[in-house]
Design an enzyme around this catalytic site. Structure first.
Site, PDB file in Angstrom:
ATOM      1  N   LEU A 216       0.854  -1.142  -0.068  1.00 35.65           N
ATOM      2  CA  LEU A 216       0.185   0.113  -0.011  1.00 35.65           C
ATOM      3  C   LEU A 216       0.882   1.280  -0.051  1.00 35.65           C
ATOM      4  CD1 LEU A 216      -2.828  -1.115   2.604  1.00 35.65           C
ATOM      5  CD2 LEU A 216      -2.641  -1.403   0.126  1.00 35.65           C
TER       6      LEU A 216
ATOM      7  N   ASN B 293       4.430  -7.367   6.969  1.00 35.40           N
ATOM      8  CA  ASN B 293       5.271  -7.118   7.938  1.00 35.40           C
ATOM      9  C   ASN B 293       4.861  -5.838   8.847  1.00 35.40           C
ATOM     10  OD1 ASN B 293       5.604  -5.591   5.348  1.00 35.40           O
ATOM     11  ND2 ASN B 293       7.499  -4.651   5.872  1.00 35.40           N
ATOM     12  N   GLU B 294       3.604  -5.403   8.374  1.00 34.19           N
ATOM     13  CA  GLU B 294       2.709  -4.469   9.070  1.00 34.19           C
ATOM     14  C   GLU B 294       3.291  -3.966  10.409  1.00 34.19           C
ATOM     15  OE1 GLU B 294       1.394  -6.720   6.983  1.00 34.19           O
ATOM     16  OE2 GLU B 294       0.290  -5.440   5.539  1.00 34.19           O
TER      17      GLU B 294
ATOM     18  N   GLY C 111       1.081  -5.469   1.518  1.00 35.63           N
ATOM     19  CA  GLY C 111       0.231  -5.572   0.435  1.00 35.63           C
ATOM     20  C   GLY C 111       0.644  -6.134  -0.944  1.00 35.63           C
TER      21      GLY C 111
END
Lengths: 295, 295, 295
Positions: free
Chosen positions: B101, B170-171, B146
């Site tokens: 994203l 890996n957010e 994303g």
């Protein structure tokens, strides 16, 4: 469920025993009392409480309506026999465990026939997947589609490591679709992703591949499959039945309940799918291909 | 869903084509007709029915609102093209599949903008995860967040075995949280425990690690990734479309239905999370860090 | 939940500290401030924010009602201490992590006692499985039944590779049944099929087997288990707490909610099961067997 059972018993009485098909492969098992109805040879060893159910619907143990009916009655008898605690499911046909659903039952018949057949397939799954007995599949041959389903219903799967054998739910290769409870059973066995890939591609696995993804629990040389099954069975029978049965039910009941909640619509789905012209046509082509192969 | 599609088309008309970004990397694929809208180069080989969608939103294929919109329209066109049965999703950007994203869409904008952006992210997932076509990800670069989601939406994942590449959700490393449908998609791919560990630690996996946990299906030398994708595609296309599509829907519909049942609240969650001062501040710090790295 | 906590605190006040059992094994950890209530030695290193909780309910860390109560209060204190971000759970007993639920609490007591005990077991699971802190199990001994459950509640499991140690939910071997939330926790850790086989057979796994099925994440030589736990903890603490906590809750909440929705009936099930004559008799036999082994 009761209605289904009544229908199945009625069918069996109608179809009667099949002389000539019964027992040929079973005799070598020894002198234990035989309770053969026809194409399912049952040997119960009363000293161990272990029965061997040998499928003998030659040539390939197709799951016809008659065969399913006999299979269910044999299983039910063992289930109700307090002297029987475990069943080893295996094949008396050469090179094949079971070829799966009998295509003859899905071609050129009435909607009523398809519904009756599908009820019997559901019933086989319901009884075998929830059996109170320890169930071990001794997979001594190829096991596509419905044959794979039967194996997955058992508590433990031992496969002969013959590279000519394969196992899997290969329905999409024939242009048909495994029903949701076949899918659920496979997800419970090998997880979601392996199931997704298997079902979309209709994969048949070699014994080492099947072992790697967990579709079978153990590989053995073909000549050791029955002795291994007996040895594994004795490990399972060391566990108190009551605790094991409650545990098994806890693991499997949610999956069973999904079919029970949608049993009628699942039958309707099958009937409306199988009566389609396009499906009847592709089954016809498939059967002609099989005939040519044999010829 | 219809409203979303209309909004997306309107946006595209507003934003127009992007000259200079389109097609550069696509020409080498040969003389097949090009249907490039902008940052998504599409080559459909009408003899095989296979399209290659090459993401070319340089430098890192960030999933901006404009890019997502173009991606969705390209995908929709192929979906509606009866001559197209399979799509290979790959990148025209060097060393990266997609960076995920676009942070610029999540920083310093209005709540309306955030909601519109999130709807487009949802729509991308809904369309790609449920595509009727066979979808193969040819992951020729790193694929965090994303980007990993896009790859997981495909039917099969092939990754270049370049040790500099990595893939994962890996957010948490950025102090944000993968939404539940990212999580569901990963659970469907690698199972519950690997997902739990991945998401809590925000793990990025090397190609061998990703292959080991099943996040990608196959590793190949980088120069063979497109030819391997084409070869795998032909295996998938050997299966009758209809049976494969019903099977895919059976596997994925429950996951899709969970988002559809909570789509609006998921948007509201995203908007209220991203508009927090603390989150805006940490995104600002992250962007400044990125600038310094490049400078 | 509040009622349970109150009951537990009341019990603790009633039972008081246990001189002689507390702290013996803890001193070697150094000069950090000790907050020992009794059989749980807690060392919090304020420079790292990491606490070590060492179970010291000798000889085998049986989960008695008193011990569970102390454990819960110790955990709750750390949970409410903003200076504590992670907990390493380990054992001060030789060769055993925890032997699981204390059979003495399940034999020859009143229904009220059984209900109170089971509430405490549920509460331990609820608190540990949902802890906001990073929880790492340093499994320095055998870990059957409830001991395995405690380990599975943690975010990460490191086990000493001593071949004499084993781990698993072995309830069926004693003729009892692991409750559904033990089962759910194991399914979340190792998947459905490995859980089914484990629970039906009551399997205890050697360290390499446990590692292979994913029941533990890492094996280390016994002397390195505490240093490895500390090193792994620092990796986990590199992730922002807030994002990690939301992610953990997203992964585990559905499983927790299943118990919360059936908490009372789960207690009733336990009480009616454990008060059965047949179960009391088999527990008595089991205890006599244990006595003979020791004698």
């Amino acid at each position: 469920m009761a209605a289904v059972a009544v229908t199945l018993v009625r069918r069996l009485l109608r179809s009667g025993p099949r002389p000539g098909l019964c027992g040929a492969g079973g005799r070598e098992l020894g002198a234990a009392p035989r309770r053969a109805i026809g194409r399912v040879a049952v040997e119960l060893d009363s000293s161990t409480g272990v029965a061997v159910m040998k499928m003998e619907n030659l040539p390939v143990n197709s799951l016809s309506l008659d065969f399913l009916t006999e299979f269910l009655i044999s299983l039910e008898k063992l289930e109700n026999d307090r002297g029987c605690r475990g069943v080893i499911l295996t094949s008396g046909a050469p090179k094949i465990f079971s070829a799966g659903l009998d295509i003859m039952e899905m071609y050129g018949k009435s909607a009523e026939h398809y519904a009756e057949f599908w009820k019997a397939v559901q019933e086989m799954w319901l009884r075998l997947y929830q059996s109170n007995m320890v169930t071990i599949a001794a997979i001594n041959g190829s096991s596509p589609a419905g044959g794979c389903l039967m194996a997955m219903c058992c508590d433990y799967r031992i496969m002969a490591e013959n590279p000519k054998y394969s196992i899997g739910l290969n329905e999409t290769q024939l242009g048909i679709v495994a029903p949701f409870w076949f899918k659920d059973t496979m997800v419970n066995t090998v997880g979601n992703r392996a199931t997704e890939r298997s079902l979309e591609l209709g994969l048949l696995y070699s014994p080492p591949e099947a072992h790697k993804i967990g579709l079978v629990d153990q590989l053995v040389p073909e000549e050791k499959i029955q002795s291994t099954a007996a040895a594994v069975m004795s490990q399972w029978l060391a566990i108190p039945d009551h605790a094991r049965q409650i545990t098994k039910s806890m693991m499997r009941k949610p999956t069973v309940d999904r079919l029970l909640a949608h049993r009628e619509s699942d039958i309707q789905n099958f009937v409306s799918f199988i009566t389609k012209d396009s499906i009847q046509k592709s089954l016809q082509m498939y059967m002609e291909m099989l005939k040519q192969r044999r010829g």
